[in-house]
Write a protein that holds these residues in place. Structure first.
Motif, PDB file in Angstrom:
ATOM      1  N   SER A 160       0.547  -1.154   0.096  1.00 44.41           N
ATOM      2  CA  SER A 160       0.040   0.008  -0.089  1.00 44.41           C
ATOM      3  C   SER A 160       0.827   1.299   0.147  1.00 44.41           C
ATOM      4  CB  SER A 160      -0.897   0.090   1.126  1.00 44.41           C
ATOM      5  OG  SER A 160      -1.826  -1.107   1.191  1.00 44.41           O
ATOM      6  N   ILE A 191     -14.846  -2.590   5.515  1.00 41.45           N
ATOM      7  CA  ILE A 191     -13.947  -3.401   5.083  1.00 41.45           C
ATOM      8  C   ILE A 191     -14.603  -4.937   5.352  1.00 41.45           C
ATOM      9  CG2 ILE A 191     -11.662  -4.655   5.735  1.00 41.45           C
ATOM     10  CD1 ILE A 191     -10.988  -1.633   6.794  1.00 41.45           C
ATOM     11  N   GLU A 201     -16.983  -5.517   2.576  1.00 45.47           N
ATOM     12  CA  GLU A 201     -16.263  -5.975   1.133  1.00 45.47           C
ATOM     13  C   GLU A 201     -16.009  -7.469   1.300  1.00 45.47           C
ATOM     14  OE1 GLU A 201     -12.595  -4.143  -1.751  1.00 45.47           O
ATOM     15  OE2 GLU A 201     -12.404  -4.251   0.456  1.00 45.47           O
ATOM     16  N   MET A 249      -6.874  -7.095  -1.811  1.00 45.49           N
ATOM     17  CA  MET A 249      -6.021  -6.004  -1.522  1.00 45.49           C
ATOM     18  C   MET A 249      -5.504  -5.563  -2.932  1.00 45.49           C
ATOM     19  SD  MET A 249      -5.780  -5.133   1.569  1.00 45.49           S
ATOM     20  CE  MET A 249      -4.949  -3.847   1.412  1.00 45.49           C
ATOM     21  N   GLY A 252     -10.634  -4.588  -5.887  1.00 42.17           N
ATOM     22  CA  GLY A 252     -10.892  -5.660  -5.169  1.00 42.17           C
ATOM     23  C   GLY A 252     -10.875  -7.228  -5.870  1.00 42.17           C
ATOM     24  N   THR A 301     -14.180   1.004  -8.057  1.00 41.16           N
ATOM     25  CA  THR A 301     -14.331   0.110  -6.662  1.00 41.16           C
ATOM     26  C   THR A 301     -15.880  -0.214  -6.814  1.00 41.16           C
ATOM     27  OG1 THR A 301     -13.877   0.037  -4.385  1.00 41.16           O
ATOM     28  CG2 THR A 301     -14.565   2.371  -5.394  1.00 41.16           C
ATOM     29  N   GLU A 305      -6.870   2.706   6.818  1.00 39.07           N
ATOM     30  CA  GLU A 305      -6.927   1.541   5.830  1.00 39.07           C
ATOM     31  C   GLU A 305      -8.089   1.649   4.819  1.00 39.07           C
ATOM     32  OE1 GLU A 305      -4.540  -0.686   5.903  1.00 39.07           O
ATOM     33  OE2 GLU A 305      -3.724   0.504   7.359  1.00 39.07           O
ATOM     34  N   ASP A 306      -9.120   2.154   5.353  1.00 36.32           N
ATOM     35  CA  ASP A 306     -10.169   2.488   4.503  1.00 36.32           C
ATOM     36  C   ASP A 306      -9.680   3.476   3.440  1.00 36.32           C
ATOM     37  OD1 ASP A 306     -12.681   1.212   3.481  1.00 36.32           O
ATOM     38  OD2 ASP A 306     -13.784   2.905   4.369  1.00 36.32           O
ATOM     39  N   ARG A 336      -7.597   1.829   0.732  1.00 36.65           N
ATOM     40  CA  ARG A 336      -8.478   1.010  -0.096  1.00 36.65           C
ATOM     41  C   ARG A 336      -8.731   1.919  -1.223  1.00 36.65           C
ATOM     42  NH1 ARG A 336     -13.575   0.336  -1.150  1.00 36.65           N
ATOM     43  NH2 ARG A 336     -14.144   1.599   0.783  1.00 36.65           N
ATOM     44  N   LYS A 372      -6.075   3.520  -3.422  1.00 39.16           N
ATOM     45  CA  LYS A 372      -5.919   2.211  -4.330  1.00 39.16           C
ATOM     46  C   LYS A 372      -6.738   1.870  -5.414  1.00 39.16           C
ATOM     47  CE  LYS A 372      -6.224  -1.619  -2.200  1.00 39.16           C
ATOM     48  NZ  LYS A 372      -7.438  -2.176  -2.807  1.00 39.16           N
ATOM     49  N   ASP A 373      -8.140   1.818  -5.179  1.00 44.15           N
ATOM     50  CA  ASP A 373      -9.073   1.662  -6.246  1.00 44.15           C
ATOM     51  C   ASP A 373      -9.218   2.803  -7.255  1.00 44.15           C
ATOM     52  OD1 ASP A 373      -9.375  -0.746  -4.727  1.00 44.15           O
ATOM     53  OD2 ASP A 373     -11.370  -0.323  -3.860  1.00 44.15           O
TER      54      ASP A 373
END
Length: 569
Positions: A144, A236, A239, A378, A382, A390, A537-538, A541, A544-545
Motif C-alpha cells: 500500500s 472492510i 467488502e 488487496m 478488489g 471500486t 486503511e479504508d 483502499r 488504491k481503487d
C-alpha cells in the motif's frame, strides 16, 4: 695627502661634456675670450662642435613631432570622410556610459554562485541520507505504501540536481544570448527531460488482477454480520462479505440500520448492482419484502471465528435480530477452530468447502479479521470482476461535497493527514513499537513529507484536541514558513460547498462526516495515515481503487519509534 697637478688634469680630461659645458657657462665671458692657452682653445672648439650636434638632434626631434602630428591629422580626416560623424560621436558618447552587459554578467555570476551553493547543500544532504538505516524502508504494508523509499528519494534528489545544474547554465548563458541565439550546445542534454516526480501516482498493474465472477442464484442469500469496531471496520467487513457471497453464488443482504449502521447514507448500494450488471446486493427492506412470500428466517448461522466468542455475536445482537422479525433456526456453529487474535491463512477452496450450503438464507460473521486470499482482497478494485473502479465508495452527495470543499479551500496539490489521537495513546503503547508520537516529533515527520511533495496545504482529519492541533500547526515549518493545516469549518450559510448535505438533511450525521473526511483524504496528492487505524486503511483502499495512491503515501513517522514512551499502568 696632496694631489698633484697631473692628477687634476687627468680628472679634468675624464669629465663628461655636460658638466664641462656647465662649468664654462659659469665663467666670466671676457676672461674666457681673453685666454691664450692652447688647451683652452681646444676645449672651446670641442664645445662649439658639441652644441652644433645637440642643436641638430633637437631639430630632428621636432621634425618627428611634426610628422606624427601630420599623420594624426590625415588619419582623422580620412575617418571623417569614411564615417558618419553622428555615428562616430554617438559611439564616443556611449563609451562614457556604464556597460549593461558587464552588470548583467556580474549579476548572473552572483546568482550562479548562489545556485551552486544550494546544489552543494542538496548533494551533502543526499550523501548523508544514503547512510540511513535500510530498515526504515521496510513496512508492514509495503504494497500500500510502497517500498524502495531510499531509492526513490535518491532518484528524486538527483533529478533536482540535474535541473538545478541546467538552471545554473541558463543563468550564466543569459547575458550572452542575442536575438539570433538558437540555444543548444550540441550535447543533446537539453533535449532530455530530467523532471522526476518523487510523489507520482502508483502504477496499479490492473492487467494482472485475479478476479472471480459474482453470478448469484436469485433465491439464495447471505446475511452479512459485521459487528467489530466502527464504520471503517464494517465497510472492510462488508467488502469481504461480497467476496464470500461471490464464492458461494449468493445475493448479499445489507443489514438493517436497526442492527448495524445505516449504510445507504454513506455508500450507494444500487450502484454496486450497476457495476456488476446484475442484482447482487439487496437492502434489508428489499429482502424483507421478498421473504414475506416465503419465510423470514436465517436457516444457518455460520461463525468464521470460534474464539474468543462464536461469530463475535453476543446475546444482545441476537435479540436485535429477533426484534427485526428474523427467526434463527438452530445454533451458531463454527466449521473450524479459528482464533480472532491469530487468524489462519485460508483459501478460496477452504471457504467454498466449509461454507457451502443448500439453505436459502445463511448468515456468516464476523469476517473483518479473516485472513482469506489477502492478495486478491488487496488488489485495486478488489477480488470481484466488475466494470467500476471500486464497489464500495462514498455516495454521490458525499463525493460532490468533497470536490466542492477541495475547490474552495485546498486546490489540486494538497496533502491529507489522518492524525488519530483520541484513545490512541493506550492502544499504540500496547503495540511494539508504539505508534503514538509526541507532537514535535510528528511535526518533523510531516515537514519531511511536505518538502518531498511540495504540497501547498495540509488537510487535517483528526479527533485531536485543539491544544494538540494548535501546537502541531505552529511546528510544521518548511523553508521558514508555516504550512497551513486546514480542517472543515463549522457551518456557515455564506459558504455553499456543503449545501447538498443540508438540502438532503444529512449534515449532522457523524457517519456522513467521517465518510466526507475519508473522501477528501482519498482525493489528496499525498496521504499520511495513522498506523493501526482502520480509518486510514479504508482511505488507502479508496486511493488504491481510485488510482490516487502516491509513491509518497505513508504512515506518520514510518520506521521511527516515539522518542518518548510513557510507562504502563
Amino acid at each position: 695627502m696632496e694631489r698633484h697637478s697631473s692628477d687634476d688634469e687627468e680628472d679634468h680630461q675624464h669629465l663628461i661634456p655636460q658638466n664641462d659645458t656647465r662649468n664654462r657657462h659659469r665663467e666670466d665671458p671676457i676672461s674666457s675670450t681673453a685666454a691664450t692657452s692652447p688647451r683652452s682653445s681646444t676645449f672651446q672648439i670641442e664645445d662649439i662642435m658639441q652644441r652644433v650636434q645637440q642643436h641638430r638632434w633637437k631639430i630632428s626631434l621636432n621634425k618627428r613631432y611634426v610628422i606624427v602630428a601630420v599623420s594624426l591629422i590625415v588619419s582623422i580626416g580620412l575617418l571623417f570622410l569614411l564615417t558618419d560623424p553622428r555615428e562616430l560621436f554617438s559611439a564616443n558618447l556611449s563609451s562614457f556610459k556604464l556597460d549593461p552587459l558587464a552588470n548583467r554578467v556580474k549579476e548572473s555570476e552572483l546568482r550562479a554562485l548562489y545556485l551552486l551553493r544550494q546544489q552543494q547543500l542538496e548533494l551533502l544532504s543526499l550523501w548523508n541520507g544514503t547512510l540511513v538505516n535500510p530498515s526504515l524502508n521496510q513496512s508492514a504494508n509495503a504494497s500500500s505504501l510502497g517500498s524502495s523509499v531510499l531509492f526513490e528519494d535518491v532518484k528524486s534528489a538527483v533529478s533536482k540536481q540535474i535541473s538545478l545544474n541546467k538552471e545554473i547554465q541558463e543563468v550564466l548563458l543569459s547575458p550572452h544570448r542575442t536575438a539570433n541565439y538558437s540555444g543548444g550546445g550540441g550535447t543533446g542534454v537539453d533535449s532530455v527531460n530530467f523532471l522526476y516526480d518523487r510523489c507520482r501516482k502508483v502504477d496499479q498493474n490492473l492487467s494482472d488482477r485475479r478476479t472471480v465472477e459474482w453470478k448469484p442464484r436469485s433465491d439464495k442469500f447471505l446475511f452479512a454480520i459485521c459487528l467489530s469496531g466502527q464504520m471503517s471496520n464494517h465497510l472492510i467487513c462488508l467488502e469481504k462479505h461480497m467476496f464470500f457471497a461471490a464464492l458461494l453464488d449468493r445475493v448479499l443482504v445489507i443489514p438493517s440500520p436497526k442492527f448495524d449502521y445505516q449504510y445507504d447514507r454513506v455508500i450507494d448500494i444500487d450502484r454496486i448492482n450497476t457495476c456488476l450488471g446484475r442484482n447482487v446486493v439487496v437492502s434489508f427492506d428489499q429482502f424483507k419484502e421478498k421473504a414475506k412470500k416465503n419465510h423470514f428466517r436465517i436457516d444457518r448461522f455460520i461463525c468464521y471465528f470460534s474464539s474468543p466468542q462464536l461469530c463475535y455475536v453476543d446475546e444482545e445482537h441476537i435479540k436485535k435480530l429477533k426484534g427485526l422479525g428474523i427467526s434463527i433456526d438452530g445454533k451458531l456453529e463454527a466449521p473450524w477452530s479459528e482464533d480472532i487474535k491469530k487468524p489462519s491463512k485460508r483459501t478460496v477452496q477452504d471457504v467454498q468447502t466449509k461454507f457451502k450450503s443448500d439453505d436459502d438464507m445463511i448468515a456468516i460473521g464476523d469476517v473483518f479479521y479473516a485472513d482469506m486470499e489477502q492478495d486478491w482482497v488487496m488488489q485495486p478494485g478488489g477480488p470481484i470482476n466488475h466494470k467500476c473502479k471500486t464497489l464500495i465508495e462514498p455516495s454521490k452527495l458525499i463525493l460532490l461535497t468533497a470536490q466542492r470543499f477541495i475547490q474552495t479551500f485546498l486546490g489540486k496539490n494538497f496533502i491529507a493527514l489522518h492524525f488519530r489521537r483520541h484513545g490512541f495513546l493506550k492502544f499504540c503503547n500496547a503495540k511494539s513499537p508504539s505508534c503514538f508520537y509526541p507532537i514535535p516529533q510528528a511535526a518533523e515527520c510531516i515537514a519531511r513529507i511536505v518538502e518531498r511533495s511540495n504540497g501547498a496545504v495540509i488537510y487535517l482529519s483528526t479527533d485531536a484536541a485543539e491544544s494538540e492541533t494548535s501546537l502541531l500547526q505552529s511546528l510544521v515549518v518548511v523553508d521558514g514558513k508555516i504550512v497551513p493545516l486546514v480542517k472543515r469549518p463549522p457551518r456557515n450559510s455564506a459558504e455553499k460547498w456543503d449545501a447538498l448535505l443540508y438540502r438532503h438533511g444529512i449534515e449532522d450525521d457523524s457517519q456522513v462526516d467521517a465518510m466526507l473526511d475519508k473522501t477528501i483524504c482519498a482525493m489528496s496528492s499525498v496521504f499520511i495515515g495513522a498506523s493501526g487505524s482502520t480509518f486510514t486503511e479504508d482511505i488507502l483502499r479508496l486511493r488504491k481503487d481510485w488510482g490516487t495512491s502516491s509513491m509518497c503515501d505513508e504512515y506518520l513517522c514510518r520506521g521511527e519509534e516515539p522518542n518518548f514512551i510513557a510507562e504502563d499502568e
